[in-house]
Scaffold this active site. Structure first.
Site, PDB file in Angstrom:
ATOM      1  CG  HIS A   1      -2.044  -1.008   1.086  1.00  0.00           C
ATOM      2  ND1 HIS A   1      -3.099  -1.070   1.972  1.00  0.00           N
ATOM      3  CD2 HIS A   1      -2.277  -1.985   0.174  1.00  0.00           C
ATOM      4  CE1 HIS A   1      -3.934  -2.041   1.600  1.00  0.00           C
ATOM      5  NE2 HIS A   1      -3.449  -2.604   0.522  1.00  0.00           N
TER       6      HIS A   1
ATOM      7  CD  GLU B   1      -1.482   3.945   3.900  1.00  0.00           C
ATOM      8  OE1 GLU B   1      -2.586   4.084   4.426  1.00  0.00           O
ATOM      9  OE2 GLU B   1      -1.291   3.250   2.864  1.00  0.00           O
TER      10      GLU B   1
ATOM     11  CD1 TRP C   1     -12.219   4.755 -39.286  1.00  0.00           C
ATOM     12  CD2 TRP C   1     -13.227   4.258 -37.380  1.00  0.00           C
ATOM     13  NE1 TRP C   1     -11.909   3.451 -38.996  1.00  0.00           N
ATOM     14  CE2 TRP C   1     -12.529   3.120 -37.813  1.00  0.00           C
ATOM     15  CE3 TRP C   1     -13.949   4.180 -36.191  1.00  0.00           C
ATOM     16  CZ2 TRP C   1     -12.519   1.920 -37.099  1.00  0.00           C
ATOM     17  CZ3 TRP C   1     -13.942   2.995 -35.481  1.00  0.00           C
ATOM     18  CH2 TRP C   1     -13.225   1.886 -35.937  1.00  0.00           C
TER      19      TRP C   1
ATOM     20  NE  ARG D   1     -12.720   0.178 -27.193  1.00  0.00           N
ATOM     21  CZ  ARG D   1     -12.810  -0.246 -28.451  1.00  0.00           C
ATOM     22  NH1 ARG D   1     -11.788  -0.898 -29.006  1.00  0.00           N
ATOM     23  NH2 ARG D   1     -13.908  -0.031 -29.145  1.00  0.00           N
TER      24      ARG D   1
ATOM     25  CB  ALA E   1     -17.300   9.313 -31.882  1.00  0.00           C
TER      26      ALA E   1
END
Length: 366
Positions: free
Chosen positions: A52, A54, A172, A186, A156
């Protein structure tokens, strides 16, 4: 607390962000250790199952930590999980003061770490930059509160609000640079969701290219199990998992074909589309998923919006016009009746990427 305290907590929040996509279902946490107004150690939680924040910061500080102050973005844990409790590491290091941005709602912590440190004589102050810490870990907080993942809607569209032409063509709309951002998204989520029509028309792969820190489960919401065995999703199911979410009336032969091809099937038996979406979100939460990306189409996005399930938005607006009453829009579903009922975005950020306007923001607050 002083300006110095605020500066160190801001640095701890910056360090925490480096764990995005790598630490889930754990929270992102950063830590700074100071002594005599000087930084002697820094650390972050870098990967699930690893040390972790810390522990990493205290290791970096070594003996310089004794008598110092530890700044951490989330309450130190007080239980044995995949790693020893951070409260013990703090006490063993001789830290005299701990500044915590926010308490940890995880049931095995939930104030216990703060109480343990105070009982041991450590000065503990809570709440410095708490709003920023809650924003950082909003997905973690939602999953702990509701048992469901943080839902990110992405699409989009053209300047006139179309995500596909009247023929269904969408390749596209956005630029190469915008699609690179999508692949980055993703690569840090636990699952990518699409509806059956999007899967059929676009025949997507739904993978991150290049690969990111996470390998997302590909989910097709397909009540009749209509996903083609020849689709890219099914053809690659043995390489990257595919979950097909079906309804109670899905034909047995289609279900069997998808199962035989390597897909996993999940039955949502709710009587309505809205209830089945809730069942799906509950299932993804049971699988300890923190972030899921919803890529369309309009029926899936609209159903999630109607149900109040979308938490974050990433929209790419291309400087193009499609027109046409039959062209596809991003959100179907019932929608709002009045403008006053429209869902307002918060924490909105905009920029231009290779001519596209990139808008991102949140619909939910932690």
């Amino acid at each position: 607390m002083s300006d110095f305290d605020s500066q160190q907590m801001a640095r701890a929040l910056e360090l925490a962000r480096a764990g995005e996509g790598c630490v889930e279902p754990n929270p992102m946490v950063g830590c700074v250790v100071c002594r005599n107004a000087a930084v002697v150690g820094e650390g972050a939680h870098q990967r699930f199952g690893g040390p972790h924040a810390e522990a990493n910061a205290l290791t970096a500080a070594g003996e310089e930590a004794r008598g110092g102050t530890l700044y951490v973005t989330l309450e130190p844990c007080c239980h044995h999980g995949k790693t020893p409790p951070c409260t013990k590491a703090v006490l063993d290091a001789g830290i005299e003061r701990v500044v915590v941005a926010m308490a940890d709602p995880f049931p095995q912590v939930d104030g216990g770490g703060i109480a343990m440190l105070r009982e041991a004589g450590v000065t503990v102050e809570v709440g410095l930059l708490e709003d920023e810490a809650r924003q950082l870990n909003a997905p973690y907080l939602k999953r702990n509160r509701d048992g469901r993942p943080w839902a990110i809607a992405k699409w989009a569209m053209t300047l006139d609000g179309k995500i596909a032409s009247r023929s269904g063509d969408s390749r596209w709309i956005s630029s190469d640079a915008s699609r690179e951002v999508v692949h980055q998204l993703r690569g840090r989520v636990d699952a990518i969701l699409v509806g059956s029509r999007t899967a059929a028309i676009d025949d997507p792969q739904l993978t991150a290219r290049p690969a990111g820190p996470r390998k997302a489960l590909r989910v097709v919401v397909d009540s009749t199990a209509s996903l083609s065995p020849r689709s890219q999703l099914v053809q690659t199911a043995h390489e990257t998992p595919v979950l097909v979410v079906v309804g109670p009336d899905a034909p047995d032969d289609r279900v069997s074909a998808l199962t035989s091809a390597g897909c996993e099937l999940f039955l949502c038996d709710g009587s309505t589309h809205a209830v089945r979406l809730e069942q799906l979100l509950d299932e993804l939460g049971r699988r300890a998923m923190t972030n899921v990306l919803v890529e369309g189409g309009g029926g899936l996005l609209g159903g999630l919006l109607d149900g109040g399930h979308i938490d974050e938005i990433h929209a790419f607006i291309a400087p193009k016009l499609l027109g046409g009453e039959e062209a596809v829009t991003a959100f179907a579903g019932q929608g709002a009746k009045m403008i006053a009922e429209a869902v307002a975005m918060r924490c909105v950020d905009t920029c231009v990427i290779d001519g596209d306007i990139y808008v991102r923001g949140r619909l939910s607050l932690p």
